[in-house]
Design a protein around this motif. Structure first.
Motif, PDB file in Angstrom:
ATOM      1  N   PHE A 324       1.126  -2.139  -1.871  1.00 49.18           N
ATOM      2  CA  PHE A 324       1.892  -2.969  -0.936  1.00 49.18           C
ATOM      3  C   PHE A 324       1.041  -3.502   0.228  1.00 49.18           C
ATOM      4  O   PHE A 324       1.545  -4.238   1.070  1.00 49.18           O
ATOM      5  N   GLU A 325      -0.240  -3.115   0.265  1.00 49.55           N
ATOM      6  CA  GLU A 325      -1.067  -3.397   1.438  1.00 49.55           C
ATOM      7  C   GLU A 325      -1.169  -4.874   1.784  1.00 49.55           C
ATOM      8  O   GLU A 325      -1.182  -5.263   2.965  1.00 49.55           O
ATOM      9  N   GLU A 326      -1.231  -5.739   0.784  1.00 55.16           N
ATOM     10  CA  GLU A 326      -1.464  -7.161   1.039  1.00 55.16           C
ATOM     11  C   GLU A 326      -0.183  -7.945   1.294  1.00 55.16           C
ATOM     12  O   GLU A 326      -0.234  -9.155   1.535  1.00 55.16           O
ATOM     13  N   THR A 339       5.246  -7.094  -7.115  1.00 54.71           N
ATOM     14  CA  THR A 339       4.507  -5.965  -6.528  1.00 54.71           C
ATOM     15  C   THR A 339       5.217  -4.643  -6.818  1.00 54.71           C
ATOM     16  O   THR A 339       4.578  -3.623  -7.091  1.00 54.71           O
ATOM     17  N   GLY A 340       6.552  -4.660  -6.763  1.00 52.38           N
ATOM     18  CA  GLY A 340       7.304  -3.459  -7.103  1.00 52.38           C
ATOM     19  C   GLY A 340       7.089  -3.046  -8.548  1.00 52.38           C
ATOM     20  O   GLY A 340       6.945  -1.852  -8.853  1.00 52.38           O
ATOM     21  N   HIS A 385      11.030  -1.367  -4.891  1.00 51.39           N
ATOM     22  CA  HIS A 385      11.052  -2.644  -4.170  1.00 51.39           C
ATOM     23  C   HIS A 385      10.407  -2.457  -2.789  1.00 51.39           C
ATOM     24  O   HIS A 385      10.761  -1.542  -2.044  1.00 51.39           O
ATOM     25  N   PRO A 386       9.432  -3.318  -2.419  1.00 49.46           N
ATOM     26  CA  PRO A 386       8.745  -3.153  -1.134  1.00 49.46           C
ATOM     27  C   PRO A 386       9.674  -3.164   0.077  1.00 49.46           C
ATOM     28  O   PRO A 386       9.334  -2.594   1.120  1.00 49.46           O
ATOM     29  N   ARG A 387      10.826  -3.801  -0.010  1.00 49.35           N
ATOM     30  CA  ARG A 387      11.753  -3.863   1.114  1.00 49.35           C
ATOM     31  C   ARG A 387      12.969  -2.958   0.893  1.00 49.35           C
ATOM     32  O   ARG A 387      14.024  -3.159   1.486  1.00 49.35           O
ATOM     33  N   PHE A 388      12.794  -1.954   0.055  1.00 50.65           N
ATOM     34  CA  PHE A 388      13.919  -1.087  -0.293  1.00 50.65           C
ATOM     35  C   PHE A 388      14.557  -0.466   0.946  1.00 50.65           C
ATOM     36  O   PHE A 388      15.776  -0.455   1.094  1.00 50.65           O
ATOM     37  N   GLU A 389      13.735   0.045   1.865  1.00 47.07           N
ATOM     38  CA  GLU A 389      14.291   0.731   3.038  1.00 47.07           C
ATOM     39  C   GLU A 389      15.102  -0.215   3.917  1.00 47.07           C
ATOM     40  O   GLU A 389      16.077   0.201   4.557  1.00 47.07           O
ATOM     41  N   MET A 390      14.736  -1.472   3.922  1.00 46.45           N
ATOM     42  CA  MET A 390      15.475  -2.461   4.698  1.00 46.45           C
ATOM     43  C   MET A 390      16.734  -2.916   3.969  1.00 46.45           C
ATOM     44  O   MET A 390      17.726  -3.285   4.596  1.00 46.45           O
ATOM     45  N   ARG A 391      16.680  -2.857   2.616  1.00 50.20           N
ATOM     46  CA  ARG A 391      17.775  -3.421   1.822  1.00 50.20           C
ATOM     47  C   ARG A 391      18.513  -2.355   1.010  1.00 50.20           C
ATOM     48  O   ARG A 391      19.135  -2.655  -0.007  1.00 50.20           O
TER      49      ARG A 391
END
Length: 401
Positions: A324-326, A339-340, A385-391
């Protein structure tokens, strides 16, 4: 249902049928490894090995206290089977022997004692047979008498010298412990019963394959040794037994209708249905396998599964930081999903030893199924999913962002 001691009770005949494969396994473990075995071919069991030649075995699992007497139908029915084979071979069977194994005892004073192992040769046996058969009016024994009349008298000594009676044999319920005591001494005591049960499970299946005609090759002693070695190795300190590698959920795997958290997570990264189906199967296998390990108490230390889960979470976090770094705050959804999937793919294809519960456990479903179990918790410990915690509300509860 008639009581067990009723004349109509089928318990003893049923035990006799189950006795065949279990006793065959016991004997095949005792005989040389090059021995091969058929069940229900020319007799109950048919053994062949380089030293003893061919052995046709009749088995009799009798009620406790049963005895074998001069006119016991069990003996004369077996004689009839052997006679049919002997006559079919035109009496030219130099390397065949006929064994009768019975859980009963040869009655004291019976002429059948002459057939017991190490009994001295008795040249009067043919004459005794004639005299005893003449005393019987049994239709069952009469069939043997008729068949015996087809055998030339000069062949009688040769035929009867091939017969051996082994009485007082192991009863069916005692065989598992006998095999454990004789053949599983190198296995840790707490694992001997699970090892035996897996061996017998494999053996029973192979016997069914043989009897149903789906297997054409005989059962082999060397094959039993190989399977036993394979099963035993699964109970070493660096390994664990794998029992659910090919198991499928009873109700199938339905990617479109499955509403569990880990499936919702996979949909959120755009995973194809065939891969979601694979994930559902991995989850099922890992769940069942881990439960089996706990029930059989094969873990050597307390909390091993919990420590394994912690290790999986740590390895996931390490790789997540790299993958997820980039990503940027405004990365498009398509890139986020890609990315996920990369995070999931890298863990799925990694052969890193830290992803194994023990170094000898290489089954992929254990690792990935455990990850899906972690993703399925009420508060998931891993996500894709990279935005899992937000979503999290959108992904797990179907809410719109």
């Amino acid at each position: 249902m008639p009581p067990r001691n009723s004349q109509f009770s089928a318990s003893e005949p049923a035990l006799g049928y189950f006795y065949q494969p279990r006793y065959a396994l016991l004997q095949l473990l005792r005989l040389p490894e090059d021995t091969v075995c058929f069940i229900e071919k020319d007799d109950d069991i048919d053994f062949t090995d380089a030293d003893e030649g061919r052995i046709l075995v009749s088995l009799k699992h009798k009620a406790p206290g049963d005895t074998l007497t001069n006119l016991s139908p069990d003996f004369w029915k077996s004689v009839r089977i052997w006679l049919e084979y002997y006559l079919k071979e035109n009496c030219s069977t130099p390397s065949v022997s006929f064994f009768l194994y019975t859980t009963g005892n040869v009655a004291t004073g019976s002429f059948l004692a002459a057939f017991l192992p190490n009994a001295p040769p008795d040249e009067t046996l043919p004459q005794q047979v004639s005299e005893i058969l003449a005393q019987s009016e049994s239709k069952t024994i009469g069939k043997t008498k008729i068949l015996l009349e087809k055998l030339p008298k000069d062949k009688w000594p040769d035929f009867f010298r091939r017969i051996t009676i082994f009485d007082n044999q192991e009863r069916i319920q005692n065989i598992p412990q006998i095999i454990i005591n004789e053949k599983l001494r190198t296995v840790r005591p707490q694992f001997r019963r699970p090892v035996y049960e897996r061996l017998e499970g494999w053996w029973t299946n192979e016997c069914i394959e043989l009897l149903s005609g789906r297997r054409h090759e005989p059962l082999r002693g060397s094959e039993v040794s190989e399977i036993l070695s394979y099963i035993t190795e699964q109970f070493r300190e660096d390994n664990l037994p794998i029992d659910f590698e090919y198991a499928e959920p009873e109700n199938g795997a339905n990617p479109d209708s499955d509403d569990r958290n880990f499936v919702k997570q996979l949909r959120a990264i755009g995973l194809h249905s065939d891969r979601i189906r694979r994930a559902i199967i991995d989850y099922y296998r890992a769940f069942e396998q881990r439960g089996s390990w706990l029930r059989e108490n094969v873990m050597l230390t307390g909390g091993e599964l919990e420590k394994y889960d912690d290790r999986l979470v740590d390895e996931w976090a390490r790789l997540r930081e790299i993958v997820f770094e980039e990503l940027a705050n405004d990365s498009p959804e398509k890139l986020l999903q890609t990315t996920g999937r990369k995070l999931l793919n890298d863990l799925s294809t990694s052969n890193h030893p830290n992803l194994r519960i023990r170094t000898g456990v290489t089954a992929t479903f254990v690792t990935m199924g455990s990850y899906h179990m972690l993703a399925n918790e009420g508060t998931p410990r891993v996500y894709w999913h990279p935005r899992f915690e937000m979503r999290v509300a959108d992904i797990l509860h179907g809410r719109k962002p």
